[in-house]
Design a protein around this motif. Structure first.
Motif, short mmCIF file in Angstrom:
data_model
loop_
_atom_site.label_atom_id
_atom_site.label_comp_id
_atom_site.label_asym_id
_atom_site.label_seq_id
_atom_site.Cartn_x
_atom_site.Cartn_y
_atom_site.Cartn_z
N LEU A 82 8.35 13.04 29.21
CA LEU A 82 8.14 12.25 30.41
C LEU A 82 8.95 12.76 31.60
O LEU A 82 8.91 12.17 32.68
N ALA A 83 9.68 13.86 31.41
CA ALA A 83 10.50 14.40 32.49
C ALA A 83 9.64 15.14 33.50
O ALA A 83 8.53 15.58 33.21
N GLY A 84 10.18 15.27 34.71
CA GLY A 84 9.50 16.00 35.75
C GLY A 84 10.44 16.96 36.45
O GLY A 84 11.62 17.06 36.11
N ASP A 222 5.49 13.80 39.02
CA ASP A 222 5.85 15.17 38.64
C ASP A 222 6.06 15.29 37.13
O ASP A 222 6.74 16.21 36.67
N VAL A 223 5.49 14.37 36.34
CA VAL A 223 5.63 14.45 34.89
C VAL A 223 4.97 15.73 34.40
O VAL A 223 3.75 15.89 34.49
N ARG A 224 5.79 16.63 33.87
CA ARG A 224 5.31 17.98 33.56
C ARG A 224 4.25 17.99 32.47
O ARG A 224 3.22 18.68 32.59
N SER A 225 4.49 17.25 31.39
CA SER A 225 3.64 17.39 30.21
C SER A 225 2.21 16.92 30.46
O SER A 225 1.29 17.35 29.76
N GLY A 226 2.01 16.06 31.45
CA GLY A 226 0.67 15.58 31.73
C GLY A 226 -0.12 16.45 32.68
O GLY A 226 -1.32 16.25 32.84
N LEU A 227 0.55 17.43 33.32
CA LEU A 227 -0.10 18.20 34.37
C LEU A 227 -0.29 19.67 34.06
O LEU A 227 -1.27 20.28 34.49
N VAL A 228 0.64 20.28 33.31
CA VAL A 228 0.62 21.75 33.22
C VAL A 228 -0.62 22.27 32.50
O VAL A 228 -1.20 23.28 32.93
N ALA A 229 -1.03 21.62 31.41
CA ALA A 229 -2.21 22.11 30.68
C ALA A 229 -3.44 22.03 31.56
O ALA A 229 -4.20 23.00 31.71
N VAL A 241 -5.79 24.02 42.86
CA VAL A 241 -4.68 23.18 42.40
C VAL A 241 -3.56 23.27 43.43
O VAL A 241 -3.01 24.35 43.67
N THR A 242 -3.23 22.14 44.05
CA THR A 242 -2.20 22.08 45.09
C THR A 242 -1.44 20.76 44.93
O THR A 242 -1.65 20.03 43.96
N ASP A 243 -0.58 20.45 45.92
CA ASP A 243 -0.10 19.08 46.01
C ASP A 243 -1.09 18.30 46.88
O ASP A 243 -2.10 18.85 47.34
N ASP A 250 3.68 23.82 42.03
CA ASP A 250 4.32 24.23 40.79
C ASP A 250 5.14 23.04 40.30
O ASP A 250 5.01 21.93 40.84
N LEU A 251 5.97 23.23 39.30
CA LEU A 251 6.67 22.10 38.70
C LEU A 251 7.68 21.44 39.63
O LEU A 251 8.17 20.35 39.34
N ALA A 252 8.02 22.08 40.73
CA ALA A 252 8.93 21.47 41.68
C ALA A 252 8.23 20.45 42.58
O ALA A 252 8.89 19.71 43.30
N GLY A 253 6.91 20.39 42.52
CA GLY A 253 6.16 19.49 43.39
C GLY A 253 6.30 18.03 43.00
O GLY A 253 6.48 17.70 41.83
#
Length: 275
Positions: A82-84, A222-229, A241-243, A250-253
């Motif tokens: 759940l981290a971002g 910015d929850v990483r695990s839900g977005l990167v895949a 893919v943008t903000d 990227d993950l800093a967004g």
């Protein structure tokens, strides 16, 4: 990240053998999660629901972690699903052992197992397995996205007024400001779009964008695990893919938008004023 991740596989070792190993691992984990699934909700009180969620995670992680770490020596493991935010430089595995865990424990069907390799805060390889259907979505940066081995392509729509779009909350207990932003964005898209879906998890909506079934997905999170895949799948299927302001993601967004290219500008015009 726009219509591609900006990262290629040349010289990186991201070959078919690695993707096969990752896919097999994710599918094995999915078999266990399918065995744990019931057609009815498990738990009534909040502590019972949380316990069921943790039990799913723990069981599936035991299958995922060791093979994935062995498949890519030198990569590190992002522990908190759940981290971002941005990760330190280098390669990381970002895994969700039960993406859509809340749906799983409530007897629903929209959940998956995901594993994504990230390099310097950009996803470069992913596998998503839907155990109830047996479908598997894969992507490698620079080599396209696939469903069960067949190439994926995003929607060709150019009119937001004809678009099926979606959003949802990333985690329980988001702050009130985020909830207001979600509400305002849904209202804006209801006015400008055709139909708006609000559901979880993010990955299960993003695979629809990658496959051209949906036209856009956004999230104020910015929850990483839900977005990167999903980000890699959409980009490799030809999406943008943008903000939410149209800047590279990227993950800093702080937030996220994935669309068919033909409606991206209109989607940004709806979402970017929402502060």
């Amino acid at each position: 990240m726009s219509t591609s991740t900006g990262t290629t596989t040349s010289g990186t070792g991201l070959d078919a053998t690695l993707l096969t190993r990752v896919t097999e691992t994710v599918r094995t984990a999915g078999d266990l999660l399918r065995e744990r699934h019931t057609p009815h909700a498990r738990g009534v009180e909040l502590d019972e629901i949380v316990a069921e969620i943790h039990a799913n995670d723990d069981a599936v992680l035991n299958i995922l972690k060791e093979p994935l770490m062995a498949a890519r020596p030198g990569a590190r493991w992002a522990e908190d699903e759940l981290a971002g935010g941005a990760l330190p430089p280098g390669e990381w595995w970002i895994v969700d052992p039960a993406e859509g865990n809340i749906n799983h424990v409530h007897g629903m069907s929209d959940w998956a197992v995901t594993a994504t390799l990230v390099r310097d805060n950009h996803p470069v390889l992913t596998a998503v397995h839907l155990p109830l259907t047996g479908d598997w979505y894969t992507a490698v940066a620079g080599h396209g996205a696939r469903l069960n081995g067949t190439p994926l392509r995003v929607s060709a729509k150019t009119d937001l007024g004809a678009a099926l779009v979606g959003t949802g909350q990333a985690r329980p207990g988001e702050d009130e400001h985020t909830f207001h932003r979600i509400g305002a964005s849904v209202t804006g898209m209801l006015i400008r779009g055709l139909v708006v879906r609000v559901s979880v998890p993010a990955t299960l909506q993003l695979i629809h964008v990658a496959a051209g079934r949906m036209d856009a997905f956004w999230q104020f999170s910015d929850v990483r695990s839900g977005l990167v895949a999903g980000a890699l799948l959409v980009a490799e299927a030809g999406g943008t893919v943008t903000d939410t302001r149209g800047n590279p993601w990227d993950l800093a967004g702080d937030d996220f938008l994935a669309t068919a290219p033909g409606i991206h500008a209109e989607a940004v015009s709806v979402l970017s004023p929402i502060a």
